[in-house]
Scaffold this motif. Structure first.
Motif, short mmCIF file in Angstrom:
data_model
loop_
_atom_site.label_atom_id
_atom_site.label_comp_id
_atom_site.label_asym_id
_atom_site.label_seq_id
_atom_site.Cartn_x
_atom_site.Cartn_y
_atom_site.Cartn_z
N LEU A 272 0.83 -1.37 0.10
CA LEU A 272 0.28 0.01 0.06
C LEU A 272 0.44 1.55 -0.27
O LEU A 272 0.63 2.65 -0.48
CB LEU A 272 -0.64 -0.31 1.58
CG LEU A 272 -2.33 1.60 1.16
CD1 LEU A 272 -2.80 1.44 0.03
CD2 LEU A 272 -2.79 1.51 2.75
N VAL A 273 2.26 1.36 0.66
CA VAL A 273 2.57 2.63 0.74
C VAL A 273 3.33 2.59 -0.51
O VAL A 273 3.62 3.25 -0.92
CB VAL A 273 4.26 2.07 1.86
CG1 VAL A 273 4.93 2.97 1.50
CG2 VAL A 273 3.65 2.38 3.60
N LEU A 274 3.97 1.41 -0.97
CA LEU A 274 4.86 1.70 -2.54
C LEU A 274 3.67 2.24 -3.63
O LEU A 274 4.05 2.74 -4.33
CB LEU A 274 4.97 0.44 -3.17
CG LEU A 274 6.41 0.20 -4.27
CD1 LEU A 274 7.03 0.68 -4.09
CD2 LEU A 274 5.99 -1.66 -4.40
N TYR A 275 2.36 1.64 -3.62
CA TYR A 275 1.41 2.22 -4.30
C TYR A 275 0.97 3.80 -3.97
O TYR A 275 0.63 4.69 -4.52
CB TYR A 275 0.85 1.30 -4.46
CG TYR A 275 -0.55 1.39 -5.36
CD1 TYR A 275 -0.87 0.72 -6.70
CD2 TYR A 275 -1.72 2.70 -5.40
CE1 TYR A 275 -1.96 0.99 -7.21
CE2 TYR A 275 -2.26 2.71 -6.03
CZ TYR A 275 -3.00 1.67 -7.38
OH TYR A 275 -3.78 1.61 -8.59
N SER A 276 0.60 4.09 -2.46
CA SER A 276 0.78 5.11 -2.95
C SER A 276 2.06 6.60 -2.45
O SER A 276 1.45 7.56 -3.71
CB SER A 276 -0.02 5.79 -1.08
OG SER A 276 -1.03 4.36 -1.07
N GLU A 277 3.12 6.26 -2.59
CA GLU A 277 3.88 7.11 -2.56
C GLU A 277 5.06 7.07 -4.30
O GLU A 277 4.88 7.48 -4.74
CB GLU A 277 4.75 6.39 -1.11
CG GLU A 277 4.49 6.54 -0.33
CD GLU A 277 4.71 8.51 0.15
OE1 GLU A 277 4.76 9.14 -0.53
OE2 GLU A 277 3.98 8.68 1.02
N GLY A 278 4.53 5.56 -4.87
CA GLY A 278 5.25 6.12 -6.33
C GLY A 278 6.58 6.09 -6.26
O GLY A 278 7.29 5.60 -5.23
N PRO A 279 7.72 6.73 -6.94
CA PRO A 279 8.93 6.69 -7.08
C PRO A 279 9.06 7.24 -5.42
O PRO A 279 10.17 7.44 -4.94
CB PRO A 279 8.96 8.15 -7.59
CG PRO A 279 7.86 7.38 -8.87
CD PRO A 279 6.60 7.48 -7.93
N ALA A 280 8.22 8.73 -4.93
CA ALA A 280 8.39 8.59 -3.80
C ALA A 280 8.73 7.60 -2.47
O ALA A 280 9.24 8.20 -1.72
CB ALA A 280 7.85 9.86 -3.38
N ILE A 281 9.25 6.77 -3.04
CA ILE A 281 8.76 6.01 -2.24
C ILE A 281 10.45 5.62 -1.63
O ILE A 281 10.14 5.35 -0.58
CB ILE A 281 9.00 4.59 -2.39
CG1 ILE A 281 8.58 3.20 -1.58
CG2 ILE A 281 9.91 3.91 -3.56
CD1 ILE A 281 7.07 3.18 0.03
N VAL A 282 11.37 5.97 -1.84
CA VAL A 282 13.22 6.31 -1.80
C VAL A 282 13.04 7.19 -0.26
O VAL A 282 13.84 6.85 0.56
CB VAL A 282 13.67 6.86 -2.84
CG1 VAL A 282 13.82 6.32 -3.80
CG2 VAL A 282 13.63 8.41 -3.06
#
Length: 324
Positions: A272-282
């Protein structure tokens, strides 16, 4: 059955500040015998009438209609004329702190400058936007079913309790706040309304409904039980239904949540975090690595899968409006 009036001793710590004279606020202490029939407003009156005539606060109707007397008791927004002292003591004990809705906006003791509240309320067009015949032959009738859709949002008394209890309002000067969103919903749900801008105004990041943190504090403190968070959710749904919800962290979070449930019947928090944040996940990688080493982030293949997937998928399909 005979009604018995009881009394109990309560200590009050009362916020004091005069913007014209004081550099910093301070607190006065009072100890009073409080009866079971008194409300918080009675205590404010007694402080002014019996202890310090300079003590200032707003009051008017005393019937929970005007919203003027909203203050905070032990940090909880409340309408002073409505809240029983017995309930306050039961909730917080015999030591109570009385403060304005917003200490940083205090002008004189409990009186605050509510200009930000009114500006944000006005920004959502809190009125029916439509072309009106100056000489109509009859009134514009609204059916009971259409009136029901307003969901009691028109009962708001603009007391500001929810607005100044909202943590998003406290940290984000642009955020409209729950009272404004309740007003926006009330007129978006009105079949007579033709506004083309209101819904887009509450759709904007920073000021709009997507910055709500879902703490439910507005629901807890609303003296009229309007449920502002419920109105915010309905605005979310309306934005999705009309295809106006833009892709951002908040909307992707809603969509990602549904995708996760529809896929396995359980929430994949990491996904869910990966899907929500997208590239900003870094930006979350250092924390994610620590969580992974502590076993806090399961691998996708380690996630369980519900035994009732057919039922879950049917429920998701029939209920969700969150999509792009």
């Amino acid at each position: 059955m005979e009604h018995t009036i009881t009394t109990q001793k309560v200590k009050f710590k009362v916020f004091r500040f005069n913007a014209e004279e004081d550099y910093l606020p301070y607190y006065d202490d009072y100890e009073m015998e409080v009866t079971s029939e008194e409300v918080v407003l009675d205590i404010l009156n007694r402080i002014k009438w019996d202890h310090d005539g300079s003590f200032s606060y707003r009051r008017s109707c005393r019937h929970g209609i005007c919203g003027a007397c909203a203050i905070k008791v032990n940090g909880r927004s409340t309408l002073a004329c409505k809240e029983s002292m017995n309930d306050m003591v039961e909730l917080f004990g015999n030591e109570l702190v009385l403060e304005p809705l917003s200490k940083k906006r205090s002008v004189k003791d409990m009186i605050i400058d509510k200009s930000d509240f009114w500006e944000k309320h006005a920004a959502v067009q809190p009125y029916v936007v439509t072309d009106v015949d100056e000489a109509p032959e009859m009134e514009n009738l609204v059916s009971p079913e259409d009136a029901e859709a307003l969901d009691e949002a028109d009962l708001c008394i603009q007391c500001g309790a929810c607005h100044y209890a909202c943590p998003a309002v406290e940290v984000n000067d642009d955020f409209f706040g729950p009272a404004a969103f309740a007003a926006a919903y009330r007129f978006e749900a009105d079949v007579r309304d033709e506004s083309e801008t209101r819904l887009m105004d509450v759709n904007q990041m920073g000021q709009g409904v997507w910055d709500c943190v879902k703490c439910f504090e507005c629901r807890e403190v609303c003296p009229k039980e309007i449920d502002p968070i419920g109105k915010i959710t309905k605005l979310h749904q309306k934005l999705f239904q009309e295809g106006k919800a833009e892709s951002n962290v908040a909307t992707r979070h809603a969509v990602g949540f549904i995708h996760s449930i529809a896929k396995r019947g359980v929430l994949d928090e990491g996904g869910l975090v990966l899907y929500s944040e997208g590239p900003a996940i870094v930006k979350h990688m250092p924390v994610a690595f620590k969580m992974f080493t502590k076993g806090k982030i399961p691998m996708p293949w380690q996630l369980p899968k519900s035994d009732n997937m057919d039922e879950i998928k049917t429920l998701v399909k029939s209920s969700t409006t969150a999509k792009f």
